[in-house]
Design a protein around this motif. Structure first.
Motif, PDB file in Angstrom:
ATOM      1  N   LEU A 103      33.428  14.422 -12.378  1.00 57.40           N
ATOM      2  CA  LEU A 103      32.583  14.130 -13.019  1.00 57.40           C
ATOM      3  C   LEU A 103      30.747  13.421 -12.701  1.00 57.40           C
ATOM      4  N   ALA A 104      29.769  14.699 -13.009  1.00 61.63           N
ATOM      5  CA  ALA A 104      28.454  14.643 -13.541  1.00 61.63           C
ATOM      6  C   ALA A 104      27.500  14.191 -14.381  1.00 61.63           C
TER       7      ALA A 104
ATOM      8  N   TYR B  15      28.741  25.310 -10.939  1.00 58.33           N
ATOM      9  CA  TYR B  15      27.760  25.275 -12.158  1.00 58.33           C
ATOM     10  C   TYR B  15      27.896  25.744 -13.471  1.00 58.33           C
ATOM     11  N   VAL B  16      29.267  26.836 -14.037  1.00 60.30           N
ATOM     12  CA  VAL B  16      29.558  26.820 -14.503  1.00 60.30           C
ATOM     13  C   VAL B  16      29.069  26.806 -16.567  1.00 60.30           C
ATOM     14  N   ILE B  17      28.109  27.735 -17.439  1.00 55.03           N
ATOM     15  CA  ILE B  17      27.779  27.675 -18.185  1.00 55.03           C
ATOM     16  C   ILE B  17      29.201  27.937 -19.499  1.00 55.03           C
ATOM     17  N   SER B  18      29.336  26.530 -20.181  1.00 54.17           N
ATOM     18  CA  SER B  18      30.381  27.012 -21.056  1.00 54.17           C
ATOM     19  C   SER B  18      30.090  27.957 -22.031  1.00 54.17           C
ATOM     20  N   GLY B  19      28.780  28.038 -22.299  1.00 57.15           N
ATOM     21  CA  GLY B  19      28.195  29.305 -23.401  1.00 57.15           C
ATOM     22  C   GLY B  19      26.849  29.517 -23.931  1.00 57.15           C
ATOM     23  N   GLU B  20      26.966  30.281 -24.831  1.00 56.02           N
ATOM     24  CA  GLU B  20      25.679  30.649 -24.979  1.00 56.02           C
ATOM     25  C   GLU B  20      24.913  29.624 -26.379  1.00 56.02           C
TER      26      GLU B  20
ATOM     27  N   VAL C 208      32.174  22.567 -15.665  1.00 58.86           N
ATOM     28  CA  VAL C 208      31.908  22.906 -16.661  1.00 58.86           C
ATOM     29  C   VAL C 208      30.094  22.344 -17.633  1.00 58.86           C
ATOM     30  N   GLY C 209      29.211  22.431 -17.936  1.00 54.78           N
ATOM     31  CA  GLY C 209      28.435  21.953 -18.597  1.00 54.78           C
ATOM     32  C   GLY C 209      27.909  23.053 -19.904  1.00 54.78           C
TER      33      GLY C 209
ATOM     34  N   ASP D  33      37.059  22.450 -12.218  1.00 55.35           N
ATOM     35  CA  ASP D  33      37.796  20.814 -11.501  1.00 55.35           C
ATOM     36  C   ASP D  33      37.246  19.934 -12.081  1.00 55.35           C
ATOM     37  N   GLY D  34      35.942  19.721 -13.518  1.00 53.70           N
ATOM     38  CA  GLY D  34      35.372  19.033 -13.993  1.00 53.70           C
ATOM     39  C   GLY D  34      34.202  19.073 -14.609  1.00 53.70           C
ATOM     40  N   ALA D  35      33.139  18.583 -14.516  1.00 57.82           N
ATOM     41  CA  ALA D  35      32.565  18.627 -16.086  1.00 57.82           C
ATOM     42  C   ALA D  35      30.689  18.231 -15.730  1.00 57.82           C
TER      43      ALA D  35
END
Length: 233
Positions: A4-5, A146-151, A181-182, A200-202
């Motif tokens: 977690l971040a 860092y993957v963005i969850s949605g727009e 994912v953030g 792997d985390g959020a």
């Protein structure tokens, strides 16, 4: 282990309280802390984070004060430090002149940093990137993806979008980097759902700051208690 971040603007809302928040995250085993370097117009962020940037800018932070704080963080804490900002903050605070021993990742949301000119770059993967675009970013990505969850802007989601799934699956096939994912992550259940889908985390920002604003440091400890089983597993 689920990584977690947590996001905190630099010296928000004061230097003393900033370190109190860091201490809470250290005690609860946070893997990463994203330190937001303030700018006048954080256009990817929602109202709450924009307000925190304005509060910090009133303190007249400088490159030297940032360096001094980063030195103290490295002496006191074990979590990995990510500097997160926009091009405005990158230039204003001369982030390319900060000793690389003082941070573990550098993320500029409106500029792609590369390994030739920046140390420890982290890239952002918004929804609907083409596969070749993802592969190009991965070549200049360290620490985690860092993957963005949605727009949408930070703090604008009532529930976690699912647009991130394709990016997570593609990155998993082409990189050993951890994927976090953030945007829209608020609860342990949210974290569990994205981990189930391959992450792997959020990354948690707006909700963490909201809990602090509503309940002070005690509210933060209560909030983090809910993630203990995840962070210490």
């Amino acid at each position: 282990m689920t990584n977690l971040a947590f996001y905190i603007p630099f010296h928000y809302p004061s230097r003393k309280e900033f370190f109190a928040l860091l201490n809470a995250l250290e005690k609860h085993g946070a893997a990463y802390v994203e330190i937001g370097i303030p700018v006048q117009n954080p256009f990817m962020d929602g109202a709450l984070i924009k307000e925190t940037h304005q509060e910090v800018l009133k303190q007249l932070p400088t490159h030297d004060s940032l360096v001094q704080t980063l030195k103290e963080i490295k002496e006191k804490f074990t979590f990995k430090v990510v500097l997160m900002t926009y091009k405005e903050g990158f230039d204003t605070f001369s982030l390319n002149q900060i000793p690389i021993s003082l941070y573990d990742g550098l993320l500029c949301v409106d500029q792609v940093l590369n390994k030739d000119t920046s140390h420890h770059p982290i890239q952002i993967y918004p929804p609907h990137l083409k596969e070749e675009e993802i592969q190009s970013l991965l070549q200049n990505n360290e620490l985690f993806a860092y993957v963005i969850s949605g727009e949408g802007k930070t703090g604008s989601f009532n529930e976690v979008p699912t647009q991130y799934k394709e990016s997570v699956h593609f990155i998993k096939k082409h990189s050993p980097l951890p994927i976090l994912v953030g945007f829209g992550i608020k609860t342990p259940e949210d974290v569990a759902s994205i981990v189930k889908n391959g992450a792997d985390g959020a990354i948690i920002g707006t909700e963490f700051l909201r809990r602090f604003q509503q309940g002070g440091i005690n509210g933060v400890y209560t909030y983090l208690d809910g993630f203990d089983s995840i962070m210490n597993s």
